[in-house]
Every structure is written in structure tokens, then in C-alpha cells.
Enzyme design. Structure first.
Site, PDB file in Angstrom:
ATOM      1  N   ASP A  98       0.814  -1.221   0.000  1.00  0.00           N
ATOM      2  CA  ASP A  98       0.000   0.000   0.000  1.00  0.00           C
ATOM      3  C   ASP A  98       0.847   1.270   0.000  1.00  0.00           C
ATOM      4  OD1 ASP A  98      -1.983  -1.863   0.357  1.00  0.00           O
ATOM      5  OD2 ASP A  98      -2.867  -0.906   2.117  1.00  0.00           O
ATOM      6  N   ASP A  99       0.177   2.357  -0.334  1.00  0.00           N
ATOM      7  CA  ASP A  99       0.647   3.740  -0.149  1.00  0.00           C
ATOM      8  C   ASP A  99       1.639   4.234  -1.188  1.00  0.00           C
ATOM      9  OD1 ASP A  99      -0.911   3.479   2.080  1.00  0.00           O
ATOM     10  OD2 ASP A  99       0.658   3.868   3.546  1.00  0.00           O
ATOM     11  N   HIS A 148      -6.471   3.325  -3.375  1.00  0.00           N
ATOM     12  CA  HIS A 148      -6.258   3.495  -1.920  1.00  0.00           C
ATOM     13  C   HIS A 148      -6.511   4.950  -1.508  1.00  0.00           C
ATOM     14  CE1 HIS A 148      -4.903   2.122   1.950  1.00  0.00           C
ATOM     15  NE2 HIS A 148      -3.740   2.734   1.947  1.00  0.00           N
ATOM     16  N   HIS A 152      -5.497   9.536   1.650  1.00  0.00           N
ATOM     17  CA  HIS A 152      -5.293   8.618   2.782  1.00  0.00           C
ATOM     18  C   HIS A 152      -5.986   9.097   4.062  1.00  0.00           C
ATOM     19  CE1 HIS A 152      -3.229   5.500   5.177  1.00  0.00           C
ATOM     20  NE2 HIS A 152      -3.038   4.920   4.011  1.00  0.00           N
ATOM     21  N   HIS A 251       3.848  -2.276   2.944  1.00  0.00           N
ATOM     22  CA  HIS A 251       3.845  -0.936   2.340  1.00  0.00           C
ATOM     23  C   HIS A 251       5.102  -0.717   1.519  1.00  0.00           C
ATOM     24  CE1 HIS A 251       0.991  -0.621   5.669  1.00  0.00           C
ATOM     25  NE2 HIS A 251       0.415   0.344   4.979  1.00  0.00           N
TER      26      HIS A 251
HETATM   27 ZN   LIG Z   1      -2.387   3.030   3.564  1.00  0.00          ZN
END
Ligand SMILES: [Zn+2]
Ligand SMILES: *[C@@H]1O[C@H](CO)[C@@H](O)[C@H](O)[C@H]1NC(C)=O
Ligand SMILES: *[C@@H]1O[C@H](CO)[C@@H](O)[C@H](O)[C@H]1NC(C)=O
Ligand SMILES: *[C@@H]1O[C@H](CO)[C@@H](O)[C@H](O)[C@H]1NC(C)=O
Length: 373
Positions: A98-99, A148, A152, A251
Site C-alpha cells: 500500500d501507499d 487506496h 489517505h 507498504h
Molecule cells: Zn495506507
């Protein structure tokens, strides 16, 4: 050392060009801040079908009753409708990151491709406009791309209109970068309730959470977090005798977290698991809206695109000239048009950094190249 001022100037110009080219073209909302809402997007959702759950003012406050199936409070899930928590087959393992995409993603991609492994990336719209080439490389390598959000922000703290904007801005950036529309999303912090689910469903998304959390992001914020715990956790997890397979959360946001794959992949494979993108482990035919079409119509815009690409073969994406940048949506909203380079840091973001070191590192990289030769 063959280093003089003209070389320095040349290097500076070159790195400025590199930096400029790295941006996704077009006008986009400021990065890492909730993006502007837009009426055309809001109209896509029938609000009568959206449960009237409270919009949370302070994160971390779980009410006495969980009337709206709040995963982050009670781990409540709706696996019969929207939620995907694990790979159903006990031999499957969905690695997810993620991210990103970030400056640390390319090294991870190199490793995954050296092992011929496909994973799932849940990307941030703000990072997509900063690193569109990296997203393209993820996509062309056959990894699955999911949404995503843009900023955030925890979705249960946002209004219906704001949630829609978070999704649609990210979707637009992804479409602009790789020409396809994802069918899965992951809520930041896993923060989802029935209100959020009803919106996401109407926008065409399944919600992918996870059942194995490495907490690797803590290593970027808490010096007492030992990165070796990630490997330790995988070692424990693969020994469990569970009725299902798993989806793990990592991540590609920090250097050290993106660098764990070469350590954990052998553990997962060594225990006999097959590593797959989420769509494959849940048996979906296609990871994107477009590749389910045999024709060439882009259902989102109604425009005709180029040849539809079979992404599993890793062929180049069909980039549609009809997919617009953010300009039209910014014009019809009240927000100021801002360049994506405007690096506005939001309080809403905790484990999100930004890439304002990119320019500096490009300069240093190119300078060091000239100093070597
Ligand atoms: Zn995240
Ligand atoms: C859901 O749970 C999170 C995490 O505990 C909490 O911060 C949020 O306020 C909850 N949302 C709702 C709508 O109850
Ligand atoms: C899914 O499960 C929920 C809760 O158990 C139930 O209320 C709902 O009717 C189910 N939906 C479908 C489509 O089966
Ligand atoms: C697993 O990770 C947690 C932190 O998320 C850590 O406390 C624990 O020691 C780790 N387990 C192993 C076996 O490394």
C-alpha cells in the site's frame, strides 16, 4: 575530478527536466489533502441506498454499538457482499503493498519480476500523479492495481461526497496513467463501515482488507519497531493451519518496508503457498473494468479507446485519448487549481510521506554520475 560549473548547470537542467517529466500531465488537486467534491461524480451514487451512519469527527472513537459494521472497531466484515479479507483457497497467498507508488517501488518491482511473482498494489492518487511511470511499470508487469484514495484520510470521517471525490480523483489519475479502471479498493487504515461500503459498491468497487498485518509502516514512525519482525511474523503465519489462504499487508512507502519482499517471499513460497494477485485468488476473471469488455468501449466515459489489452500478458496498456485530466473536474468545483508539485501536507495523513526529496535526489544522482566519469 572533472567537475565544473557548466556540468553542474547541465545536470541541474537535466534533473529539472526529469522531475517535470515524472509528473502526470494535467491539472490535479493538491496532493495529500482531501480533494474537491464534484457534482457530476456525486450524482453517480444513489444516496437513498447509503445507510445514514454518522460521519465521525474524531478518529479512534468507537461507539458502544456497532450498528454499521465498522471493521476498524469490531473487525466486522461483509464477506457476502463487498469485503475480501483473505484468499479462499488455503494454498493461496495474496501479497499486497500500500501507499505507493514511491521512489522505493522500482527496486521492489525488479525483485518481483526476477522471481516472476505478481502482487497487488493499492495506490494513492497523490502518489500516482507524482510517479506515473512507476505505476505503469507495476501494471505492465502484471501486478494488480487497486485504489487506496487520494489523500489517505479515514473514510468514516468523510462525508458521502468527500468519499466519492477520494475515489474518483484516484481513479481518474490511474486511468490517465495506465488507461484502465480498477475494480478493488482498500480503505486507508481498513476504516470502512456500511455507509462507506454502500458508496464504494455503487462506484463499482470491492473492498479488500487483509488478515495478516505486518505493521511494517510503524518502522517509519517508531524507532522501537524492529523491521526484522516482518520476517518473524511471516515465519509464524505460514506455520498456522488455517482453513483459508491469506492476504498480507505491507507498504512500499518506506525504503526498509519495500525491501522486505526478498526476505518474506521465500518464506511464503517455501511453505508451499502460491503467491497471487487478489483477483486471481478470489477467481475474478479480470482485474479491471476495461478488460472485461471484448469490444473497445470505455464504459466510464463512453468513449472509444484503442485495442483492449489483456493485462495478464503484460502487454502495453490501451491509453485512451478520451480520458481527460483533472481540469474539467477542477473547473466545476470550488477548489483552486493547483500544480501537483504543490506539496501540501495534511494533518489527516499519518503513515504517508511525500516525495519532496525527489528533486534533490535527482540532482545528486546526476551530479554523482558526472563526478564518476
Ligand atoms: Zn495506507
Ligand atoms: C470506526 O472505527 C474507527 C476505529 O476505531 C473509529 O475511529 C471510527 O470513528 C468508527 N466509525 C464509525 C462510523 O463508527
Ligand atoms: C449479507 O449479510 C448480511 C448480514 O449477515 C445480511 O443482512 C444481508 O442480507 C446479506 N446480503 C446478501 C446479498 O446475501
Ligand atoms: C510480529 O510483529 C509484532 C509487531 O507487529 C512483534 O511484536 C512480534 O514480535 C513479531 N513476531 C515475530 C515472531 O517476530
Amino acid at each position: 575530478m572533472l567537475f565544473d560549473e557548466s556540468l553542474y548547470l547541465f545536470a541541474l537542467i537535466l534533473s529539472l527536466l526529469t522531475f517535470a517529466n515524472a509528473q502526470l500531465p494535467g491539472n490535479w488537486p493538491p496532493v495529500d489533502k482531501p480533494p474537491p467534491v464534484n457534482d457530476a461524480w456525486t450524482k453517480l451514487v444513489d444516496m437513498t441506498k447509503v445507510p445514514n451512519a454518522p460521519v465521525i469527527k474524531t478518529v479512534g472513537n468507537c461507539g458502544a454499538n456497532d450498528n454499521f459494521c465498522n471493521w476498524s472497531c469490531t473487525n466486522c466484515v461483509r464477506t457476502n457482499t463487498t469485503d475480501i479479507i483473505q484468499c479462499p483457497d488455503k494454498a493461496d497467498w495474496g501479497l499486497s503493498f500500500d501507499d505507493g507508488p514511491t521512489e522505493f517501488t522500482p527496486t521492489l518491482l525488479d525483485y518481483l519480476s526476477s522471481q516472476n511473482i505478481k502482487v497487488t498494489f493499492f495506490v494513492i492518487g497523490s502518489r500516482v500523479i507524482e510517479n506515473p511511470e512507476t505505476l505503469k511499470n507495476e501494471y505492465e508487469a502484471g501486478h494488480q492495481i487497486g485504489v487506496h484514495t487520494w489523500s489517505h484520510t479515514a473514510l468514516t470521517t468523510q462525508t458521502n461526497e468527500e468519499i466519492i471525490a477520494e475515489i474518483k480523483w484516484t481513479e481518474l489519475a490511474i486511468q490517465q496513467a495506465i488507461g484502465v479502471t480498477p475494480t478493488i479498493m482498500r480503505p486507508p487504515y481498513g476504516d470502512v463501515d456500511d455507509r462507506v461500503r454502500a458508496i464504494l459498491t455503487q462506484l463499482g468497487y470491492k473492498v479488500v482488507i487483509w488478515d495478516k498485518d505486518t505493521n511494517d509502516w510503524m518502522s517509519g514512525e517508531d524507532k522501537t519497531f524492529q523491521i526484522s519482525w516482518v520476517e518473524g511474523n511471516f515465519t509464524e503465519w505460514v506455520k498456522e493451519d488455517d482453513p483459508t489462504g491469506h492476504i498480507s499487508l505491507e507498504h512500499d512507502l518506506y525504503k526498509q518496508t519495500a525491501a522486505q519482499a526478498p526476505l518474506v517471499v521465500p518464506i511464503v513460497q517455501g511453505a508451499g503457498f502460491n503467491i497471487k494477485p487478489v483477483y486471481q485468488c478470489v477467481g475474478d476473471a479480470s482485474p479491471y473494468v476495461e478488460s472485461t469488455n471484448t469490444g473497445t468501449t470505455d464504459t466510464t466515459t463512453g468513449a472509444t479507446t484503442g485495442a483492449t489489452t489483456d493485462t495478464t500478458t503484460g502487454a502495453a496498456p490501451a491509453t485512451s485519448a478520451a480520458i481527460t485530466d483533472g481540469t474539467q473536474y477542477l473547473e466545476s468545483s470550488s477548489a483552486n487549481v493547483a500544480s501537483p508539485t504543490t506539496s501540501a501536507k495534511s494533518n489527516a495523513i499519518s503513515h504517508i510521506n511525500n516525495n519532496n526529496n525527489l528533486l534533490l535526489s535527482s540532482v545528486l544522482l546526476i551530479l554523482s554520475y558526472f563526478m564518476i566519469i
